[in-house]
Design a protein around this motif. Structure first.
Motif, PDB file in Angstrom:
ATOM      1  N   TYR A 135      -3.692   3.562   0.062  1.00  0.00           N
ATOM      2  CA  TYR A 135      -4.032   3.297  -1.333  1.00  0.00           C
ATOM      3  C   TYR A 135      -3.450   1.954  -1.735  1.00  0.00           C
ATOM      4  CZ  TYR A 135      -3.498   3.666  -6.430  1.00  0.00           C
ATOM      5  OH  TYR A 135      -3.498   3.420  -7.774  1.00  0.00           O
TER       6      TYR A 135
ATOM      7  N   LYS B 167      -4.449  10.161  -5.163  1.00  0.00           N
ATOM      8  CA  LYS B 167      -3.796   8.852  -5.164  1.00  0.00           C
ATOM      9  C   LYS B 167      -2.805   8.757  -6.318  1.00  0.00           C
ATOM     10  CE  LYS B 167      -7.653   6.257  -3.133  1.00  0.00           C
ATOM     11  NZ  LYS B 167      -8.637   5.174  -3.383  1.00  0.00           N
TER      12      LYS B 167
ATOM     13  N   GLU C 164      -3.416   1.400 -12.218  1.00  0.00           N
ATOM     14  CA  GLU C 164      -4.733   1.469 -11.589  1.00  0.00           C
ATOM     15  C   GLU C 164      -5.799   1.456 -12.675  1.00  0.00           C
ATOM     16  OE1 GLU C 164      -7.517   2.031  -8.342  1.00  0.00           O
ATOM     17  OE2 GLU C 164      -5.424   1.389  -8.452  1.00  0.00           O
TER      18      GLU C 164
ATOM     19  N   ARG D 285       0.840  -1.197   0.000  1.00  0.00           N
ATOM     20  CA  ARG D 285       0.000   0.000   0.000  1.00  0.00           C
ATOM     21  C   ARG D 285       0.873   1.244   0.000  1.00  0.00           C
ATOM     22  NH1 ARG D 285      -1.870  -0.199   6.361  1.00  0.00           N
ATOM     23  NH2 ARG D 285      -0.185   1.128   7.153  1.00  0.00           N
TER      24      ARG D 285
END
Length: 222
Positions: free
Chosen positions: A126, A158, A146, A113
């Protein structure tokens, strides 16, 4: 100037929306003043995906089988992620990839993360979706990717946190790390065939809100 001892002011401050607004404002300001940037500390730097412990998966079944991932199945949350996994498995410039969403599972023992500052001022965690290794004329490039069906309020924040992580990790390791967000609407409309096309498309893509149900354009195998 505001007289906090005024009865009229006190009556107004009893309103829930004002209390929430003040709390949100203070949290954001305090976070900006207290957040601390530190040098990246490597945790489990020698970790390999092959060391991931078995974990259960109950979403988007049946699970996808792919050739270029170390896992026996690709665990996906929705049809768009499933299509993107099929794209990575077929793209000629992708050497290998893995779904990072699975690392949120506590039983897998592979937590990955990035910390970031939410619009509210709180620290958020995130968990990116994918890691992929791309073959290029200048050598291998590691990608954190992502996939987004919908862009939310903190999505751009993010993105910034992940790009900063990639830049710092590249500097410290000497390996090239890059980040890209692939929006579902752009991916389905432009139908890339290589990872370089998908990542270039990402940098040119729109941050407009997209409909998560619009899944019938990219020729994936469901």
């Amino acid at each position: 100037m505001v007289d906090v001892d005024s009865e009229a002011v006190r009556i107004h401050l009893r309103r829930l929306e004002l209390q929430e607004g003040i709390a949100t404002y203070l949290a954001r300001k305090i976070a900006v003043l207290t957040v601390e940037k530190r040098t990246i500390e490597f945790d489990k730097a020698d970790f390999q995906f092959s060391s991931t412990r078995p974990f259960s998966w109950r979403r988007n079944l049946p699970p996808l089988v792919a050739d270029r991932t170390v896992f026996n199945y690709v665990a996906t949350y929705n049809d768009f992620e499933r299509c993107f996994a099929q794209f990575l498995d077929a793209a000629p410039d992708v050497l290998r990839f893995a779904s990072l969403g699975t690392t949120e599972q506590g039983e897998s023992g592979t937590l990955f993360r990035i910390d970031y500052l939410k619009p509210s001022g709180a620290i958020g965690f995130y968990y990116p979706d994918w890691v992929a290794v791309q073959r290029t004329g200048q050598g291998e490039v590691n990608w954190i990717i992502e996939t987004k069906g919908r862009v939310w309020e903190d999505t751009v924040i993010k993105d910034t946190a992940m790009r900063d992580w990639c830049a710092r990790i590249s500097q410290q390791t000497g390996q090239r790390w890059e980040y890209a967000r692939v929006n579902q609407s752009t991916f389905e409309a432009q139908k890339p065939h290589t990872l370089v096309e998908a990542t270039q498309m990402s940098s040119q893509g729109s941050d407009n809100m997209t409909r998560p149900e619009a899944r019938d354009h990219w020729p994936c195998r469901l």
